[in-house]
Design a protein around this motif. Structure first.
Motif: not given
Length: 124
Positions: A1-8, A10-17, A84-92, A111-113
């Motif tokens: 399994m490929d972990i952290n493919l740059p294009d993937v 980027a896609e998930v990061t854009a969806a998270l943003e 498939f991806a996970t996104a974790n963040l800390e916030f205040q 339909e997308g991520w």
């Protein structure tokens, strides 16, 4: 399994943003669109457990738009293969000294991520 493919990553990061911008601006339609429309989707919040897309949607529709502003302190996106991806963040939250944590599991759908599971908590 490929972990952290740059294009993937980027896609998930854009969806998270997109999610983060919609969250702090109370763009409920965008938030609803970014969750998988399924009875299998769940969201554990700071004060609620929501099972299924309809419960999550109803919560968002009823939630106050006040007090949503926050600062993201740290973000970690990890992708597993192409779909498939996970996104974790800390916030205040503005005006609070309690750090919060948000975890999301994202899945590529036709339909997308989409978020399939989420958890939000505040530290004491």
């Amino acid at each position: 399994m490929d972990i952290n493919l740059p294009d993937v990553v980027a896609e998930v990061t854009a969806a998270l943003e997109r999610y983060e911008a919609a969250l702090v601006n109370n763009q409920v339609e965008v938030l609803d669109a970014l969750f998988w429309n399924s009875p299998h989707t769940l969201r554990y919040g700071a004060g609620e457990n929501l099972y299924g897309y309809e419960a999550i949607r109803a919560f968002r529709a009823a939630r106050s738009p006040q007090g949503l502003a926050r600062r993201v302190l740290r973000t970690v996106v990890t992708t597993y293969g192409q779909d498939f991806a996970t996104a974790n963040l800390e916030f205040q939250r503005d005006g609070s000294d309690r750090p919060g944590r948000q975890s999301q599991t994202w899945m590529r759908t036709p339909e997308g991520w989409r978020v399939v599971a989420a958890h939000v908590s505040l530290m004491s």
